[in-house]
Scaffold this motif. Sequence first.
Motif, PDB file in Angstrom:
ATOM      1  N   ASN A 198     -36.538 159.350  82.355  1.00  0.00           N
ATOM      2  CA  ASN A 198     -36.330 159.366  80.925  1.00  0.00           C
ATOM      3  C   ASN A 198     -36.590 157.985  80.347  1.00  0.00           C
ATOM      4  OD1 ASN A 198     -33.947 157.759  81.068  1.00  0.00           O
ATOM      5  ND2 ASN A 198     -32.756 159.578  81.513  1.00  0.00           N
ATOM      6  N   ALA A 199     -36.603 157.891  79.057  1.00  0.00           N
ATOM      7  CA  ALA A 199     -36.965 156.626  78.399  1.00  0.00           C
ATOM      8  C   ALA A 199     -36.007 155.498  78.748  1.00  0.00           C
ATOM      9  CB  ALA A 199     -37.019 156.827  76.891  1.00  0.00           C
ATOM     10  N   GLY A 200     -34.722 155.798  78.904  1.00  0.00           N
ATOM     11  CA  GLY A 200     -33.757 154.759  79.251  1.00  0.00           C
ATOM     12  C   GLY A 200     -34.020 154.148  80.608  1.00  0.00           C
ATOM     13  N   SER A 201     -34.284 154.973  81.594  1.00  0.00           N
ATOM     14  CA  SER A 201     -34.535 154.437  82.923  1.00  0.00           C
ATOM     15  C   SER A 201     -35.903 153.760  83.000  1.00  0.00           C
ATOM     16  CB  SER A 201     -34.414 155.528  83.986  1.00  0.00           C
ATOM     17  OG  SER A 201     -35.375 156.537  83.776  1.00  0.00           O
ATOM     18  N   THR A 202     -36.861 154.242  82.233  1.00  0.00           N
ATOM     19  CA  THR A 202     -38.175 153.597  82.195  1.00  0.00           C
ATOM     20  C   THR A 202     -38.062 152.197  81.614  1.00  0.00           C
ATOM     21  OG1 THR A 202     -39.292 155.723  81.989  1.00  0.00           O
ATOM     22  CG2 THR A 202     -40.524 153.781  81.302  1.00  0.00           C
ATOM     23  N   THR A 203     -37.311 152.059  80.558  1.00  0.00           N
ATOM     24  CA  THR A 203     -37.107 150.745  79.948  1.00  0.00           C
ATOM     25  C   THR A 203     -36.429 149.800  80.917  1.00  0.00           C
ATOM     26  OG1 THR A 203     -36.982 151.714  77.746  1.00  0.00           O
ATOM     27  CG2 THR A 203     -36.003 149.537  78.024  1.00  0.00           C
ATOM     28  N   LYS A 204     -35.397 150.265  81.584  1.00  0.00           N
ATOM     29  CA  LYS A 204     -34.685 149.432  82.559  1.00  0.00           C
ATOM     30  C   LYS A 204     -35.607 149.047  83.718  1.00  0.00           C
ATOM     31  CE  LYS A 204     -30.112 151.180  81.509  1.00  0.00           C
ATOM     32  NZ  LYS A 204     -28.988 151.996  81.978  1.00  0.00           N
ATOM     33  N   HIS A 205     -36.417 149.991  84.148  1.00  0.00           N
ATOM     34  CA  HIS A 205     -37.334 149.710  85.249  1.00  0.00           C
ATOM     35  C   HIS A 205     -38.345 148.637  84.845  1.00  0.00           C
ATOM     36  CE1 HIS A 205     -39.202 150.595  89.104  1.00  0.00           C
ATOM     37  NE2 HIS A 205     -40.335 150.331  88.490  1.00  0.00           N
ATOM     38  N   ARG A 206     -38.873 148.738  83.660  1.00  0.00           N
ATOM     39  CA  ARG A 206     -39.838 147.735  83.184  1.00  0.00           C
ATOM     40  C   ARG A 206     -39.184 146.371  83.049  1.00  0.00           C
ATOM     41  NH1 ARG A 206     -42.903 151.655  78.946  1.00  0.00           N
ATOM     42  NH2 ARG A 206     -44.249 152.628  80.495  1.00  0.00           N
ATOM     43  N   GLN A 207     -37.941 146.322  82.599  1.00  0.00           N
ATOM     44  CA  GLN A 207     -37.219 145.046  82.511  1.00  0.00           C
ATOM     45  C   GLN A 207     -37.030 144.445  83.903  1.00  0.00           C
ATOM     46  OE1 GLN A 207     -33.715 146.393  80.453  1.00  0.00           O
ATOM     47  NE2 GLN A 207     -34.565 145.913  78.436  1.00  0.00           N
ATOM     48  N   TYR A 208     -36.682 145.272  84.864  1.00  0.00           N
ATOM     49  CA  TYR A 208     -36.519 144.816  86.243  1.00  0.00           C
ATOM     50  C   TYR A 208     -37.845 144.292  86.783  1.00  0.00           C
ATOM     51  CZ  TYR A 208     -35.554 144.901  91.224  1.00  0.00           C
ATOM     52  OH  TYR A 208     -35.426 144.562  92.540  1.00  0.00           O
ATOM     53  N   ARG A 209     -38.922 145.046  86.523  1.00  0.00           N
ATOM     54  CA  ARG A 209     -40.247 144.632  86.962  1.00  0.00           C
ATOM     55  C   ARG A 209     -40.616 143.274  86.368  1.00  0.00           C
ATOM     56  NH1 ARG A 209     -45.064 147.589  84.214  1.00  0.00           N
ATOM     57  NH2 ARG A 209     -44.086 146.403  82.558  1.00  0.00           N
ATOM     58  N   ASP A 210     -40.397 143.099  85.102  1.00  0.00           N
ATOM     59  CA  ASP A 210     -40.722 141.836  84.441  1.00  0.00           C
ATOM     60  C   ASP A 210     -39.894 140.682  84.981  1.00  0.00           C
ATOM     61  OD1 ASP A 210     -42.528 143.305  82.965  1.00  0.00           O
ATOM     62  OD2 ASP A 210     -41.272 143.358  81.161  1.00  0.00           O
ATOM     63  N   ALA A 211     -38.625 140.943  85.277  1.00  0.00           N
ATOM     64  CA  ALA A 211     -37.753 139.898  85.827  1.00  0.00           C
ATOM     65  C   ALA A 211     -38.200 139.488  87.225  1.00  0.00           C
ATOM     66  CB  ALA A 211     -36.310 140.383  85.847  1.00  0.00           C
ATOM     67  N   THR A 212     -38.560 140.459  88.063  1.00  0.00           N
ATOM     68  CA  THR A 212     -38.997 140.108  89.422  1.00  0.00           C
ATOM     69  C   THR A 212     -40.331 139.370  89.392  1.00  0.00           C
ATOM     70  OG1 THR A 212     -40.037 142.271  89.776  1.00  0.00           O
ATOM     71  CG2 THR A 212     -37.751 142.014  90.508  1.00  0.00           C
ATOM     72  N   LYS A 213     -41.186 139.715  88.451  1.00  0.00           N
ATOM     73  CA  LYS A 213     -42.468 139.016  88.322  1.00  0.00           C
ATOM     74  C   LYS A 213     -42.229 137.558  87.918  1.00  0.00           C
ATOM     75  CE  LYS A 213     -46.989 139.353  86.128  1.00  0.00           C
ATOM     76  NZ  LYS A 213     -47.823 140.147  85.210  1.00  0.00           N
ATOM     77  N   ALA A 214     -41.313 137.336  86.994  1.00  0.00           N
ATOM     78  CA  ALA A 214     -40.992 135.969  86.563  1.00  0.00           C
ATOM     79  C   ALA A 214     -40.420 135.151  87.721  1.00  0.00           C
ATOM     80  CB  ALA A 214     -40.006 136.004  85.404  1.00  0.00           C
ATOM     81  N   ILE A 215     -39.587 135.754  88.521  1.00  0.00           N
ATOM     82  CA  ILE A 215     -39.014 135.058  89.680  1.00  0.00           C
ATOM     83  C   ILE A 215     -40.112 134.723  90.685  1.00  0.00           C
ATOM     84  CG2 ILE A 215     -37.504 135.332  91.682  1.00  0.00           C
ATOM     85  CD1 ILE A 215     -35.675 137.025  89.768  1.00  0.00           C
ATOM     86  N   ALA A 216     -41.014 135.658  90.925  1.00  0.00           N
ATOM     87  CA  ALA A 216     -42.115 135.409  91.861  1.00  0.00           C
ATOM     88  C   ALA A 216     -42.988 134.261  91.377  1.00  0.00           C
ATOM     89  CB  ALA A 216     -42.946 136.674  92.040  1.00  0.00           C
ATOM     90  N   ARG A 217     -43.272 134.231  90.094  1.00  0.00           N
ATOM     91  CA  ARG A 217     -44.077 133.127  89.543  1.00  0.00           C
ATOM     92  C   ARG A 217     -43.342 131.797  89.696  1.00  0.00           C
ATOM     93  NH1 ARG A 217     -46.483 135.694  83.961  1.00  0.00           N
ATOM     94  NH2 ARG A 217     -48.194 136.816  84.945  1.00  0.00           N
ATOM     95  N   ARG A 218     -42.050 131.816  89.404  1.00  0.00           N
ATOM     96  CA  ARG A 218     -41.263 130.578  89.474  1.00  0.00           C
ATOM     97  C   ARG A 218     -41.282 129.982  90.874  1.00  0.00           C
ATOM     98  NH1 ARG A 218     -34.845 129.785  88.100  1.00  0.00           N
ATOM     99  NH2 ARG A 218     -34.829 127.568  88.531  1.00  0.00           N
ATOM    100  N   TYR A 219     -41.216 130.856  91.879  1.00  0.00           N
ATOM    101  CA  TYR A 219     -41.162 130.386  93.264  1.00  0.00           C
ATOM    102  C   TYR A 219     -42.511 130.475  93.977  1.00  0.00           C
ATOM    103  CZ  TYR A 219     -36.190 130.065  92.552  1.00  0.00           C
ATOM    104  OH  TYR A 219     -34.957 129.707  92.075  1.00  0.00           O
ATOM    105  N   HIS A 220     -43.561 130.762  93.225  1.00  0.00           N
ATOM    106  CA  HIS A 220     -44.931 130.782  93.750  1.00  0.00           C
ATOM    107  C   HIS A 220     -45.065 131.716  94.960  1.00  0.00           C
ATOM    108  CE1 HIS A 220     -45.583 127.440  91.045  1.00  0.00           C
ATOM    109  NE2 HIS A 220     -44.540 126.838  91.586  1.00  0.00           N
TER     110      HIS A 220
END
Length: 65
Positions: free
Chosen positions: A1-23
């Motif tokens: 549903n839209a709520g879980s999709t939004t949360k999933h995208r937020q999680y995805r974006d957060a993990t991507k930012a962490i990966a970039r930060r730590y190369h």
Amino acid sequence: NAGSTTKHRQYRDATKAIARRYHTKWADVYQYMLNRGASTLVSNDFIHPNDFGHQAIKDAMLKAN
């Protein structure tokens, strides 16, 4: 549903930012699976990947940058 999709995208974006930060490598498995069949890659519970979904996850990880 839209709520879980939004949360999933937020999680995805957060993990991507962490990966970039730590190369470290990061794979957008979520988008990879959406682009390659979405619901055809998950089991009947619409949560867990089926055999094709596991293959897509592996492929995404191997192409990670």
